[in-house]
Design an enzyme around this catalytic site. Sequence first.
Site, mmCIF file in Angstrom:
data_model
loop_
_atom_site.group_PDB
_atom_site.id
_atom_site.type_symbol
_atom_site.label_atom_id
_atom_site.label_comp_id
_atom_site.label_asym_id
_atom_site.label_seq_id
_atom_site.Cartn_x
_atom_site.Cartn_y
_atom_site.Cartn_z
ATOM 1 N N ASP A 569 0.775 -1.249 0.000
ATOM 2 C CA ASP A 569 0.000 0.000 0.000
ATOM 3 C C ASP A 569 0.807 1.301 0.000
ATOM 4 O O ASP A 569 1.106 1.858 -1.036
ATOM 5 C CB ASP A 569 -0.982 0.002 1.180
ATOM 6 C CG ASP A 569 -2.008 -1.104 1.059
ATOM 7 O OD1 ASP A 569 -1.715 -2.093 0.370
ATOM 8 O OD2 ASP A 569 -3.096 -1.000 1.638
ATOM 9 N N GLU A 800 -3.178 -7.494 13.287
ATOM 10 C CA GLU A 800 -2.764 -7.237 11.901
ATOM 11 C C GLU A 800 -1.296 -6.798 11.844
ATOM 12 O O GLU A 800 -0.547 -7.185 10.950
ATOM 13 C CB GLU A 800 -3.663 -6.139 11.320
ATOM 14 C CG GLU A 800 -3.409 -5.805 9.868
ATOM 15 C CD GLU A 800 -4.354 -4.713 9.373
ATOM 16 O OE1 GLU A 800 -4.990 -4.031 10.196
ATOM 17 O OE2 GLU A 800 -4.450 -4.540 8.146
#
Length: 831
Positions: A569, A800
């Site tokens: 990202d 995460e």
Amino acid sequence: MGKSSKRLPPRDRKKQTADASAMTGFLKYALVAGLAVMAAFSFQLFTEDAEVRALKRSVAPLQSPKVTELDYFQEGYKDEMLWGTYRPGMYLGIRARVPKSIIAGLMWLGISKQMYRTRHECEDSDEMSGYGWLRHDGVRFGRQELLDEGYLITTSFMKDPEDRGAFGEWAVRVTYDRNKDYIDIRGEQSHFNQGSFLFYIMDETEAPLEISPDFSSHDRPFASGKHAQLGRWEFRTRQNTNGEVHFHGARAKPEDDLTKIVRDNVGKQVISQNKMILDDVIEPGSNMAVFQVTGTVPLEVDFFFTSPGGGGTETEAASIPGKKRLTKRLQKAEAAFDERFEETFRLRENGASEGDIEVAKHALSNMLGGMGYFYGRSRIAISDALKERLKVPYYKYWPAALFTATPSRSFFPRGFLWDEGFHQLLIGRWDRRLTLDVMAHWLDLMNKDGWIPREQILGSEARRRVPDQFVLQHTTNANPPTLFMPLREIAMRIAAASSDAAADVSDDERALLAAEKAFLVRSYPRLKVWFNWFNTTQVGKLPGSYYWHGRDATTDRELNPKTLTSGLDDYPRASHPSDDERHVDLRCWMALAAESMALIGRILGEPADVYEETAEHLSDFSLLNQLHLDEKSGNYYDFGNHTEKVELVPSPVTDPSTGHMYGRQFVRVTHGKPRPRFVPHYGYNSLFPLLMRLIPPDSPILETQIDKLTDQHFLWTPFGLRSLARSSSMYMKHNTEHDAPYWRGPVWINLNYLALAALRHYGDAPGPYRERAREVHAELRRNLVGNIVDQYYKSGYIWEQYKDSDEGDGTGSHPFTGWSALVVLMMADQA
Ligand SMILES: *[C@@H]1O[C@H](CO)[C@@H](O)[C@H](O)[C@H]1NC(C)=O
Ligand SMILES: *[C@@H]1O[C@H](CO)[C@@H](O)[C@H](O)[C@H]1NC(C)=O
């Protein structure tokens, strides 16, 4: 996610020729003749142009036999896998692997911020103290705990396809109790003693059910019906405690919000009787039956789903296991899980603590319990011009099924291409059949061009959770071909087995190897087209260079235009996107892909010279260094049009008509002049030549790379390797006012897993840096495992990401037992 790319891919002549040459002479002739006629026809009558044709092609499935249709996945396997906890986005959600199923699920009434809420879909905002599968074998058995304030809800799922006569299709036990360990904010123990939960069953085909609310005996099913694919079925409830029972029958469509249906119904009684109960009314033609038990805790109910005319043997209502027998069966299944777990990962044998072992079991169980079955159509972005002309907001992919693991039950309960290759590294160690099954589904989603949508939002249940702007998939967007990691493992296993002919393998193992080989045979044509898609659409200007296409070169809102396609990202790339770019991670993914293709080709006896050559080219060390090694720093970098002198500055927003300022926004200001150069951001991207093992074991560059890893000024932390060096100008920088740093500092488990696996590789390979690689491997492993376990006990979750500073706290979405569950392989020292 992902900025919409405005252009559609130009028609690719080469690929069409490749398709055509695969056909027989006759077909080719017929096709050519047909095309000629059609071309003339459409030239005269239609104005359909290349853009529309390319669009239609992009939503057409690749013409190659489906991998999911292999014999191996039929009959016995299909039957065994029919039912499961395949709705991972629910706290407990059950369905069959058919497009429109009978679905079942749990709800309960919880309290958040002093308000009653209907718990159903896993949501971070429910602020559960913890939840997840403590045991789940992916197929037959699972036990889960849900911790909601002072309550502890336990759900057990079990099926036994070989003993349908006694078990039917599946059984579920729900126990709702006080959480004895719970201490509230005043430091008091839980004082709750009243509770309530609901369990529903619904036919997505909307066929009406027969509902008979006579709970005096479980001889009579509470609900029953006939489903076009699943046959006649019955659903029974048996209360093991003395709660009060209520019910409701509703007409519901699959796209309806089931939580709301139940909440509204309970809400009516709250108003009229001040009681949170269902109304005991069955609407005419109900296809959804809801059962509720309420009273003093503990409350316990067993649910049985049988299918007398369905797949298996007749199930007699009378033979449904009694309370004690079900308890025994569940205990036996749990013991079998524990035994298999130790056999597979040998944690106890290798001296892991009980606490560590328990975390590993939870991690694996949540990966397996996070597997889902989805059915529907991806939505494909189209250009504004086409929207206008075709009068549609998007195009639709063909309807298709996806059986897949998911990254996070609360935040990402759907399929992601980039995550899936990592998931299968773990799942493949536990049950190789599941890995074949999942990869078969993914490969069957390939279109004619060789593209696979990277985020799979299939069906209304999945779509409801994704904001509209993120639903559309772009046919020009790539995503790392991580599936080549498990594919390579399969290929290597087959290669080893065939070279080791004398080895004495069990019949089961032989059958599995045969299935894996058949899988590769069936997949190979698809993999070729997939490889070719990357090799043609993502190439760079120089031979052997690649870059993630589609970065936004025009935005002035982002500090560094994101590269969502890479999976990393906001990891910083060249400040000014251009087609001069060279991305080191993609080049290394391509090396892995080419090498895997060559290996698979060899095993199958297919001509694979072109892959051998490409693999050789991409693993050419001096070429790699020429394209990506910055001699000065000794780091591997991207190359591109770049300046370090960029910043986000607040600037006033004015109304053009009045000239009045009405707000403020952040825009990027470039102070320096970008020029073609190496992009000096050291981090995960720089590690790819090491991660993909492209550095020769005897090269001094290997030593530099390993030394750098252990330097705290850069990536080394007591919690694992951080994603971006502290020395980088983008370290922990926001990308926009609202985009917090994501791959700009925190520790991610998937890349750390690859680092461990690479260090293990170099620790095994003879060479002067072998010892060093082993030392670093051991220390990195200790840090990662230690922190993930600590954080689990501290927070109740696997996360995460983990912070690269302070205490290494978990951040981002949770539970996140997709690739973070790779901690199991780290503990097992299989990384
Ligand atoms: C990949 O593309 C390069 C040209 O960019 C070509 O030389 C090579 O043969 C291709 N490899 C395969 C396997 O198609
Ligand atoms: C680099 O980017 C700047 C700003 O967009 C542009 O003017 C320049 O032509 C680019 N240089 C190259 C070599 O692409």
